[in-house]
Write an enzyme that holds these catalytic residues in place. Structure first.
Site, PDB file in Angstrom:
ATOM      1  CG  HIS A 216     -69.341 -31.066 -67.162  1.00 52.77           C
ATOM      2  ND1 HIS A 216     -68.822 -32.082 -68.047  1.00 52.77           N
ATOM      3  CD2 HIS A 216     -68.301 -30.999 -66.100  1.00 52.77           C
ATOM      4  CE1 HIS A 216     -67.709 -32.194 -67.897  1.00 52.77           C
ATOM      5  NE2 HIS A 216     -67.286 -31.856 -66.676  1.00 52.77           N
TER       6      HIS A 216
HETATM    7  C1  UD1 Z   1     -66.833 -32.156 -60.907  1.00 44.52           C
HETATM    8  C2  UD1 Z   1     -65.051 -31.835 -61.420  1.00 44.52           C
HETATM    9  C3  UD1 Z   1     -64.732 -31.818 -62.915  1.00 44.52           C
HETATM   10  C4  UD1 Z   1     -65.300 -33.112 -63.656  1.00 44.52           C
HETATM   11  C5  UD1 Z   1     -66.738 -33.240 -63.272  1.00 44.52           C
HETATM   12  C6  UD1 Z   1     -67.223 -34.561 -63.862  1.00 44.52           C
HETATM   13  C7  UD1 Z   1     -63.977 -30.405 -59.735  1.00 44.52           C
HETATM   14  C8  UD1 Z   1     -63.616 -29.145 -59.541  1.00 44.52           C
HETATM   15  N1  UD1 Z   1     -64.758 -30.580 -60.779  1.00 44.52           N
HETATM   16  O1  UD1 Z   1     -67.323 -31.101 -61.741  1.00 44.52           O
HETATM   17  O2  UD1 Z   1     -63.404 -31.689 -63.243  1.00 44.52           O
HETATM   18  O3  UD1 Z   1     -65.251 -32.867 -64.983  1.00 44.52           O
HETATM   19  O4  UD1 Z   1     -67.165 -33.381 -61.809  1.00 44.52           O
HETATM   20  O5  UD1 Z   1     -68.533 -34.668 -63.957  1.00 44.52           O
HETATM   21  O6  UD1 Z   1     -63.787 -31.457 -59.116  1.00 44.52           O
HETATM   22  N2  UD1 Z   1     -74.433 -32.260 -58.077  1.00 44.52           N
HETATM   23  C9  UD1 Z   1     -75.600 -33.134 -58.099  1.00 44.52           C
HETATM   24  N3  UD1 Z   1     -75.439 -34.457 -57.757  1.00 44.52           N
HETATM   25  C10 UD1 Z   1     -74.270 -35.078 -57.827  1.00 44.52           C
HETATM   26  C11 UD1 Z   1     -73.136 -34.378 -58.100  1.00 44.52           C
HETATM   27  C12 UD1 Z   1     -73.174 -32.835 -58.274  1.00 44.52           C
HETATM   28  O7  UD1 Z   1     -76.568 -32.648 -57.995  1.00 44.52           O
HETATM   29  O8  UD1 Z   1     -74.118 -36.296 -57.700  1.00 44.52           O
HETATM   30  C13 UD1 Z   1     -74.663 -31.022 -58.413  1.00 44.52           C
HETATM   31  C14 UD1 Z   1     -74.740 -30.184 -57.145  1.00 44.52           C
HETATM   32  O9  UD1 Z   1     -75.584 -29.085 -57.487  1.00 44.52           O
HETATM   33  C15 UD1 Z   1     -73.154 -29.592 -57.210  1.00 44.52           C
HETATM   34  C16 UD1 Z   1     -72.810 -29.265 -58.798  1.00 44.52           C
HETATM   35  O10 UD1 Z   1     -73.504 -30.444 -59.275  1.00 44.52           O
HETATM   36  O11 UD1 Z   1     -72.883 -28.311 -56.602  1.00 44.52           O
HETATM   37  C17 UD1 Z   1     -71.325 -29.525 -59.204  1.00 44.52           C
HETATM   38  O12 UD1 Z   1     -70.641 -30.670 -58.557  1.00 44.52           O
HETATM   39  P1  UD1 Z   1     -68.894 -30.740 -58.362  1.00 44.52           P
HETATM   40  O13 UD1 Z   1     -68.790 -32.024 -57.986  1.00 44.52           O
HETATM   41  O14 UD1 Z   1     -68.725 -29.578 -57.406  1.00 44.52           O
HETATM   42  O15 UD1 Z   1     -68.720 -30.187 -59.688  1.00 44.52           O
HETATM   43  P2  UD1 Z   1     -68.894 -30.715 -61.313  1.00 44.52           P
HETATM   44  O16 UD1 Z   1     -69.315 -29.709 -61.855  1.00 44.52           O
HETATM   45  O17 UD1 Z   1     -69.874 -32.072 -61.060  1.00 44.52           O
HETATM   46  N1  UDP Z   2     -70.383 -40.123 -69.216  1.00 52.85           N
HETATM   47  C1  UDP Z   2     -71.215 -41.279 -69.240  1.00 52.85           C
HETATM   48  N2  UDP Z   2     -72.614 -40.736 -69.143  1.00 52.85           N
HETATM   49  C2  UDP Z   2     -72.779 -39.543 -69.342  1.00 52.85           C
HETATM   50  C3  UDP Z   2     -71.811 -38.589 -69.788  1.00 52.85           C
HETATM   51  C4  UDP Z   2     -70.445 -39.125 -69.568  1.00 52.85           C
HETATM   52  O1  UDP Z   2     -71.201 -42.553 -68.661  1.00 52.85           O
HETATM   53  O2  UDP Z   2     -74.133 -39.122 -69.530  1.00 52.85           O
HETATM   54  C5  UDP Z   2     -68.877 -40.900 -68.985  1.00 52.85           C
HETATM   55  C6  UDP Z   2     -68.004 -40.719 -70.258  1.00 52.85           C
HETATM   56  O3  UDP Z   2     -68.221 -41.844 -71.084  1.00 52.85           O
HETATM   57  C7  UDP Z   2     -66.477 -40.602 -69.609  1.00 52.85           C
HETATM   58  C8  UDP Z   2     -67.024 -39.696 -68.539  1.00 52.85           C
HETATM   59  O4  UDP Z   2     -68.277 -40.178 -68.163  1.00 52.85           O
HETATM   60  O5  UDP Z   2     -66.003 -41.799 -69.296  1.00 52.85           O
HETATM   61  C9  UDP Z   2     -66.540 -38.360 -68.632  1.00 52.85           C
HETATM   62  O6  UDP Z   2     -67.015 -37.703 -67.340  1.00 52.85           O
HETATM   63  P1  UDP Z   2     -67.280 -36.246 -67.377  1.00 52.85           P
HETATM   64  O7  UDP Z   2     -67.439 -35.638 -68.716  1.00 52.85           O
HETATM   65  O8  UDP Z   2     -68.211 -35.785 -66.178  1.00 52.85           O
HETATM   66  O9  UDP Z   2     -65.849 -35.566 -66.773  1.00 52.85           O
HETATM   67  P2  UDP Z   2     -64.515 -35.161 -67.332  1.00 52.85           P
HETATM   68  O10 UDP Z   2     -64.025 -36.120 -68.196  1.00 52.85           O
HETATM   69  O11 UDP Z   2     -64.738 -33.797 -68.277  1.00 52.85           O
HETATM   70  O12 UDP Z   2     -63.754 -34.906 -66.282  1.00 52.85           O
END
Ligand code: UD1
Ligand code: UDP
Length: 368
Positions: free
Chosen positions: A210
């Protein structure tokens, strides 16, 4: 004492669950410690948010700022405005932020600018050194205004000392994400995909991607996934797709006989799959920590990590983002030569209790 606990994105929910439990324990024991749970709304899909509250028994948020998605500045702005309004109605004594997402940084700034409310950062001090990652900016900004630093490693302590933070504000307590992992391990749940695809123990690979650097460019994402499918030599690759990645896959499309795409999985189902996998391939931070604790081989598709102990102590190896490094890593895995790994210091499931006890000492809390 009123503590605000901030959570916005998937990994935050996993990190705050045991902190809330530890606060409740102290409150029930008669300590004057109360909390408000503030959900910023950064993640909002049921599969990225609500399901974690249900599975991990997290109480419903007291407030939801409903910030939603947007550019970095839009999202930061919406969260700051929302949280500032809340603080204007009723300020707290301490704002606890966890991790490195935009919600972490935005709420720490809003709190600090509101009558200098104290800020505690859980998972402080970690650094990737990569300023192209939004998370690295979030970490640096948050730590520049944090009062109390709760850390996961000696390396994080060293990073903070180097930036001039005095030892009496650094508390090496361990990892709250691992508190949740140990607590929930007996409840891990076989997901439907197990039966459907006739998976077997150590007979499949689990993958997540991601990071913007890997998934926001369609050609790059295709190169990586194609190489993984090829290198896994027919072994099923289970790929729970993050919404950011799903958006890109809608444009590029992808299919292969041994590639199984799913929606994001619940915590209990996802970690069941990690625990029983041959290996994990990921660009997540938290997953490298969980794989380390469960002693599952982990390949990380990043050039740097802010969690070096997962590589030096644990089962994680940085492959970088060049697809050429994927095939040799799979060969090492299949030859049985992957390192066994150990568990980093203080990752013992008791971190949240240590944090809350320390807060009670700092604020000199008395039994009611
Ligand atoms: C965010 C965090 C990242 C973390 C990740 C965990 C920041 C800068 N990034 O990244 O550090 O590892 O979360 O998963 O804070 N979206 C949906 N539904 C949701 C949420 C997001 O569709 O519930 C889509 C939207 O199109 C959005 C995109 O995902 O624009 C990115 O979401 P965003 O929260 O900005 O960043 P992540 O890539 O999720
Ligand atoms: N996780 C989950 N379901 C998924 C993918 C991840 O429950 O399909 C959990 C995972 O076990 C961990 C957390 O989400 O506890 C990690 O989140 P993510 O990878 O989104 O963020 P990051 O740790 O990179 O910030």
């Amino acid at each position: 004492m009123l503590i605000d606990i901030i959570a916005g994105a998937r990994p935050n929910f996993i990190k705050i669950a045991p902190i809330i439990e530890a606060i409740e324990k102290q409150r029930l024991a008669g300590l004057d410690m109360h909390y408000r749970l503030v959900h910023t709304g950064q993640h909002y899909d049921k599969k990225m948010s609500g399901d974690f509250f249900d599975q991990l028994n997290i109480p419903a948020p007291d407030f939801n700022l409903e910030a939603g998605s947007g550019t970095q500045a839009e999202q930061t702005g919406k969260i700051m405005v929302g949280y500032e309004k809340l603080l204007m109605q009723k300020p707290c004594d301490l704002c606890i932020v966890v991790g490195d997402v935009t919600s972490t940084m935005a709420c720490s700034i809003a709190a600090k600018k509101m009558n200098n409310i104290k800020v505690a950062h859980v998972e402080a001090g970690i650094r990737s050194g990569d300023w192209t990652m939004p998370e690295e900016i979030n970490r640096m900004v948050t730590d520049s205004i944090t009062d109390y630093f709760f850390t996961t490693s000696e390396i994080a302590n060293g990073n903070l000392r180097k930036s001039g933070i005095s030892d009496n504000r650094i508390f090496f307590v361990g990892n709250t994400m691992i508190d949740t992992l140990y607590k929930q391990m007996p409840r891990f749940k076989q997901p439907d995909v197990w039966e459907k695809c006739q998976l077997t123990r150590q007979g499949y690979i689990i993958m997540t991607l991601h990071r913007p650097a890997n998934v926001d460019n369609g050609a790059k994402l295709m190169e990586l996934v194609t190489e993984i499918i090829k290198s896994s030599k027919g072994m099923p690759v289970i790929f729970p797709v993050h919404p950011r990645t799903a958006k890109m896959l809608e444009t590029t499309g992808i299919a292969a006989d041994n590639l199984i795409l799913t929606e994001p999985l619940g915590y209990l189902e996802f970690n069941y799959l990690v625990q029983n996998a041959k290996a994990v391939i990921t660009d997540s931070g938290g997953i490298t920590e969980e794989a380390t604790v469960m002693a599952v081989p982990c390949m990380t598709l990043r050039d740097s990590t802010e969690r070096p102990e997962t590589c030096t102590v644990g089962t994680n190896e940085l492959l970088g983002t060049n697809p050429d490094s994927i095939a040799p890593a799979f060969e090492k895995l299949f030859s049985g030569n992957w390192k066994k790994g150990g568990i980093p210091e203080m990752w013992d499931g008791k971190t949240s209790d240590r944090i809350v006890k320390r807060i009670a000492e700092i604020f000199d809390l008395k039994q009611l």
